[in-house]
Design an enzyme around this catalytic site. Sequence first.
Site, PDB file in Angstrom:
ATOM      1  N   MET A 231       0.852  -1.178   0.000  1.00  0.00           N
ATOM      2  CA  MET A 231       0.000   0.000   0.000  1.00  0.00           C
ATOM      3  C   MET A 231       0.891   1.231   0.000  1.00  0.00           C
ATOM      4  SD  MET A 231      -3.164  -1.201   2.473  1.00  0.00           S
ATOM      5  CE  MET A 231      -2.201  -1.990   3.732  1.00  0.00           C
TER       6      MET A 231
ATOM      7  N   GLN B 263       4.465  -5.666  -6.973  1.00  0.00           N
ATOM      8  CA  GLN B 263       3.392  -5.085  -7.782  1.00  0.00           C
ATOM      9  C   GLN B 263       3.934  -3.973  -8.665  1.00  0.00           C
ATOM     10  OE1 GLN B 263       0.128  -2.352  -6.548  1.00  0.00           O
ATOM     11  NE2 GLN B 263      -1.155  -4.102  -7.086  1.00  0.00           N
TER      12      GLN B 263
ATOM     13  N   CYS C 283      -5.482   1.117  -9.141  1.00  0.00           N
ATOM     14  CA  CYS C 283      -5.165   2.356  -8.423  1.00  0.00           C
ATOM     15  C   CYS C 283      -5.809   3.564  -9.108  1.00  0.00           C
ATOM     16  CB  CYS C 283      -3.650   2.535  -8.358  1.00  0.00           C
ATOM     17  SG  CYS C 283      -3.214   4.018  -7.481  1.00  0.00           S
TER      18      CYS C 283
ATOM     19  N   LYS D 184      -4.158  -7.385 -10.263  1.00  0.00           N
ATOM     20  CA  LYS D 184      -5.120  -6.883  -9.273  1.00  0.00           C
ATOM     21  C   LYS D 184      -5.970  -5.827  -9.963  1.00  0.00           C
ATOM     22  CE  LYS D 184      -5.679  -4.978  -4.668  1.00  0.00           C
ATOM     23  NZ  LYS D 184      -5.566  -3.513  -4.594  1.00  0.00           N
TER      24      LYS D 184
ATOM     25  N   HIS E 288     -10.583  -6.235  -6.371  1.00  0.00           N
ATOM     26  CA  HIS E 288     -11.098  -5.273  -5.380  1.00  0.00           C
ATOM     27  C   HIS E 288     -12.548  -5.017  -5.800  1.00  0.00           C
ATOM     28  CE1 HIS E 288     -10.565  -1.067  -3.299  1.00  0.00           C
ATOM     29  NE2 HIS E 288     -11.598  -1.749  -2.845  1.00  0.00           N
TER      30      HIS E 288
ATOM     31  N   ASN F 165     -11.020  -8.944  -2.587  1.00  0.00           N
ATOM     32  CA  ASN F 165     -10.444  -7.880  -1.757  1.00  0.00           C
ATOM     33  C   ASN F 165     -11.480  -6.764  -1.608  1.00  0.00           C
ATOM     34  OD1 ASN F 165      -8.668  -4.983  -2.493  1.00  0.00           O
ATOM     35  ND2 ASN F 165      -8.261  -6.076  -0.593  1.00  0.00           N
ATOM     36  N   GLY F 166     -11.377  -6.082  -0.477  1.00  0.00           N
ATOM     37  CA  GLY F 166     -12.215  -4.907  -0.262  1.00  0.00           C
ATOM     38  C   GLY F 166     -13.137  -5.057   0.924  1.00  0.00           C
ATOM     39  N   GLY F 167     -12.851  -4.294   1.996  1.00  0.00           N
ATOM     40  CA  GLY F 167     -13.759  -4.244   3.139  1.00  0.00           C
ATOM     41  C   GLY F 167     -13.739  -5.474   4.021  1.00  0.00           C
TER      42      GLY F 167
ATOM     43  N   GLY G 134      -6.181  -5.573   3.202  1.00  0.00           N
ATOM     44  CA  GLY G 134      -5.283  -4.416   3.154  1.00  0.00           C
ATOM     45  C   GLY G 134      -5.255  -3.663   4.464  1.00  0.00           C
TER      46      GLY G 134
HETATM   47  C1  LIG Z   1      -2.676   3.956   1.805  1.00  0.00           C
HETATM   48  C2  LIG Z   1      -3.082   2.920   0.800  1.00  0.00           C
HETATM   49  C3  LIG Z   1      -2.274   2.675  -0.289  1.00  0.00           C
HETATM   50  C4  LIG Z   1      -2.632   1.701  -1.236  1.00  0.00           C
HETATM   51  N1  LIG Z   1      -1.764   1.409  -2.245  1.00  0.00           N
HETATM   52  C5  LIG Z   1      -2.047   0.375  -3.065  1.00  0.00           C
HETATM   53  C6  LIG Z   1      -1.091  -0.083  -4.003  1.00  0.00           C
HETATM   54  O1  LIG Z   1       0.042   0.402  -4.083  1.00  0.00           O
HETATM   55  N2  LIG Z   1      -1.455  -1.095  -4.831  1.00  0.00           N
HETATM   56  C7  LIG Z   1      -2.685  -1.691  -4.737  1.00  0.00           C
HETATM   57  O2  LIG Z   1      -2.960  -2.637  -5.481  1.00  0.00           O
HETATM   58  N3  LIG Z   1      -3.590  -1.297  -3.863  1.00  0.00           N
HETATM   59  C8  LIG Z   1      -3.294  -0.287  -3.008  1.00  0.00           C
HETATM   60  N4  LIG Z   1      -4.208   0.087  -2.071  1.00  0.00           N
HETATM   61  C9  LIG Z   1      -5.546  -0.552  -2.054  1.00  0.00           C
HETATM   62  C10 LIG Z   1      -5.549  -1.801  -1.179  1.00  0.00           C
HETATM   63  O3  LIG Z   1      -4.639  -2.751  -1.678  1.00  0.00           O
HETATM   64  C11 LIG Z   1      -6.938  -2.440  -1.174  1.00  0.00           C
HETATM   65  O4  LIG Z   1      -7.293  -2.804  -2.478  1.00  0.00           O
HETATM   66  C12 LIG Z   1      -8.009  -1.511  -0.622  1.00  0.00           C
HETATM   67  O5  LIG Z   1      -7.569  -0.812   0.520  1.00  0.00           O
HETATM   68  C13 LIG Z   1      -9.273  -2.316  -0.283  1.00  0.00           C
HETATM   69  O6  LIG Z   1      -8.959  -3.396   0.569  1.00  0.00           O
HETATM   70  P1  LIG Z   1      -9.114  -3.290   2.189  1.00  0.00           P
HETATM   71  O7  LIG Z   1     -10.547  -2.899   2.438  1.00  0.00           O
HETATM   72  O8  LIG Z   1      -8.776  -4.668   2.672  1.00  0.00           O
HETATM   73  O9  LIG Z   1      -8.165  -2.251   2.647  1.00  0.00           O
HETATM   74  C14 LIG Z   1      -3.862   1.022  -1.102  1.00  0.00           C
HETATM   75  C15 LIG Z   1      -4.683   1.276   0.004  1.00  0.00           C
HETATM   76  C16 LIG Z   1      -4.294   2.206   0.957  1.00  0.00           C
HETATM   77  C17 LIG Z   1      -5.190   2.449   2.154  1.00  0.00           C
END
Ligand SMILES: Cc1cc2nc3c(=O)[nH]c(=O)nc-3n(C[C@H](O)[C@H](O)[C@H](O)COP(=O)(O)O)c2cc1C
Length: 319
Positions: free
Chosen positions: A1, A53, A83, A122, A154, A194-196, A217
Amino acid sequence: MMDWTDRHCRYLHRLMSRHALLYTEMVTAPALVRGGALHLLDHHPAEHPVALQLGGSDPAELAQAARLGAQAGYHEINLNVGCPSDRVQSGTFGAVLMKQPALVAECVAAMHAAVDVEVTVKCRIGVDDQNPEEVLPEFLSRVGAAGCGRFIIHARKAWLQGLSPKENREIPPLDHDLVLKMRGMFGGLHISINGGITNLDQALAFLDAGLDGVMVGRAAYHQPADILCRADRLIWGQGQDSDPVEVVMQMGDYITDHIAQGGRLHQVTRHMLGLFAGTPGARQWRRILSEGASREGADFALVRQALDAVLEARAQAVA
Ligand SMILES: Cc1cc2nc3c(=O)[nH]c(=O)nc-3n(C[C@H](O)[C@H](O)[C@H](O)COP(=O)(O)O)c2cc1C
């Protein structure tokens, strides 16, 4: 992230779970290939298995970046098609590529031909006014045919105009059912959701429902003890939960080496602030580290001091 995780974070997370697959934050192919920023590939051997990634949309450049990643020892090369940030849109990569499945397929084919390790993607379920029910199956089928056998989806759209990256992780509604539907439609693909997802019960329910993997994440970052320390036992059925206190002690040599090489304590401890979240002493732990770790000369002794405060708070809680 991006802006959150780094190699120090992954070293810490690996101490908590032997089995979870860890991912780097997105590294752009232009930074590696045109910018020569090979230090972005630096990592500790103990992080494995770890996936790199990449972000980009030029097949030849991505192939070269994938080659550099594989040479650096990464276990898997993942392409970011999720992203939504402006910076990324301007370079035509990330979520905007959901609109160009043929180009993503070309990128994946080039990366797949360049390396022996697995190439994965992704993605989102769609962007803007796309209909996910239509575009997601088309995306999976075209990109799958190009050599990607594993997708992490996601389960929300990215809205490319008007939302910040943070809002784009919160406001577009989640559609977990659509990801489950893709699992049913694409028997030959490995599909992770993925997501939430905020706890391991939810993760287990998705695995029971037939999904092949679950990516966590934000919850893994903020509450690593709830997710990573319990994952090996609950998800893989192997070993015992890891103990955050032991994990802290195991970070000692790593932190001392990092400081000996000119690094600063807070660069590592910023990832450790959530280790005791929701348990006695969490506040003291965060306070001692947040206030002291950036000070000149701060070293592992400060971490020991913060840990002592946690142990004392625990003792008081049971007394
Ligand atoms: C600060 C931050 C940076 C992120 N950077 C990336 C990234 O570099 N590559 C990516 O695929 N997803 C990135 N994400 C998204 C997360 O991988 C994930 O898809 C998203 O937060 C939803 O999943 P979660 O609800 O489990 O957090 C980022 C999320 C956050 C909060």
